[in-house]
Design an enzyme around this catalytic site. Sequence first.
Site, PDB file in Angstrom:
ATOM      1  N   ARG A  83      -2.264  -1.165 -16.687  1.00 39.74           N
ATOM      2  CA  ARG A  83      -1.956  -0.966 -14.927  1.00 39.74           C
ATOM      3  C   ARG A  83      -0.474  -1.509 -15.521  1.00 39.74           C
ATOM      4  NH1 ARG A  83      -2.160  -3.648  -9.197  1.00 39.74           N
ATOM      5  NH2 ARG A  83      -0.308  -2.104  -8.159  1.00 39.74           N
ATOM      6  N   HIS A  91       1.781   1.621  -5.689  1.00 31.75           N
ATOM      7  CA  HIS A  91       0.834   1.867  -5.320  1.00 31.75           C
ATOM      8  C   HIS A  91       0.598   4.234  -5.766  1.00 31.75           C
ATOM      9  CE1 HIS A  91       1.039  -1.011  -2.030  1.00 31.75           C
ATOM     10  NE2 HIS A  91       0.290  -1.371  -3.447  1.00 31.75           N
ATOM     11  N   ARG A 142       5.804  -9.121   3.273  1.00 30.27           N
ATOM     12  CA  ARG A 142       7.280  -8.438   3.030  1.00 30.27           C
ATOM     13  C   ARG A 142       7.847  -8.540   4.736  1.00 30.27           C
ATOM     14  NH1 ARG A 142       4.440  -5.404  -1.994  1.00 30.27           N
ATOM     15  NH2 ARG A 142       4.607  -6.939  -3.808  1.00 30.27           N
ATOM     16  N   GLU A 181      -8.429   2.114  -7.694  1.00 28.96           N
ATOM     17  CA  GLU A 181      -7.553   1.831  -8.366  1.00 28.96           C
ATOM     18  C   GLU A 181      -7.734   1.817 -10.806  1.00 28.96           C
ATOM     19  OE1 GLU A 181      -3.472   0.374  -7.440  1.00 28.96           O
ATOM     20  OE2 GLU A 181      -4.818  -0.218  -5.299  1.00 28.96           O
TER      21      GLU A 181
END
Length: 399
Positions: A93, A182, A241, A383
């Site tokens: 990744r 993402h 965030r 993922e």
Amino acid sequence: MNILVINAGSSSLKYQLIDMDNEALLAKGLVERIGFTGFDSDNFSQKVGDKKVSLHKELKNHKEAFELVIKELTDPEMGAIKDMSSIGAVGHRVLHGGADFTQSVLIADDVLKAIEDNIPLGPLHNPANLTGILACREIMPDVPMVAVFDTAFHQTMPRRAYLYGIDYKYYETLKIRRYGFHGTSHRFVSAEVAKMLGRNDLKMVICHLGNGSSMSAVVNGKCIDTSMGLTPLEGLLMGTRSGDLDPAVIGFVAEREGKSASEMITMLNKSSGFIGLSGGLSNDWRDIIAAAKAGDERGKRTAEVWSYRIRKYIGAYAAAMNGLDVVVFTAGIGENSSDARRLALEDTQWLGIELDEKRNAANETVISTDNSKVKVLVVPTNEELAIARDTLEIVSALK
Ligand code: ADP
């Protein structure tokens, strides 16, 4: 073929070993505190079926971490495979592919150079991803490796969605634009939905709601807009965030509190969102929603702002797509919290969304009513499997 999927952070390394003959998870593990000394807790864990290993081991660098991973994966008692030769390929990744990568690629020197060139765009993650790839290469020099970029799926966005309204020279010289993240999850989930519904001509809003959260608008399988920007800071309210805010806030607080630009960005990344708005209550949705339900003001205001912003993005994306067929929820909060989904979809009936409370509470796959014009789905993301699928496809084409 067995594929090892690697997600390397600056001091951590997550991995999964997947048998792609039947897409079965063979092993899953996490190494933490790479480069640290003098800690007491265990920093390595691995799960192979019911077998769980947890170890305390000081590791100087990612290479030592990889050596440990291979040792434990091939452990005769607690491991998953006999030896390293049964790993056919590795999928890595990589956070930021900039505008250089629209899809996953076989790792060669030019790819490493491009990942390096994109370090200014992903200053925290890209160096770690690169370190992970190099360490892995040293240990398995002959195994093909593939880079899967978090940004790639969003590269189909039109200019009107990715340009910011600032001096164009910053786009030209510094590559300042919306990239989105993402992407592997948004792509995986949108493809699953198309498969489930048996059609590709869909206008979808995908809500990836986890600790980090983002939404995307997907038309006929292609991303046309997404909520994260140059970095993952833009968009929704997240665990720590802030998401969207007036950029003037940065100068305002910095001047009054004598903070530097990088201190401000750290504040917006690490101590805002749930943890900031709740006055330090928690960065975890479970605590926020539990507090909100118990009438705690801190939880109530945080859940309110969080869900209102998701609703605004759904409306904006429906407008951007000139229609809406499907809303999908995924990731930790999206897959598990019926409260979160109900709050996010409050007052969206005008859009043709009709939530079925019972189906929603039961975490069913289809949570809209049979009459709902817009289908609402809960689709688990994966993922690692998406990375393994890309890796298999690219490596198979080599033969
Ligand atoms: P990331 O991968 O971005 O770190 P995840 O996708 O694992 O994050 O999501 C983490 C979030 O999901 C946390 O806020 C957590 O509270 C929430 N979450 C996980 N499980 C549940 C659950 N069963 N019910 C409600 N929220 C949950």
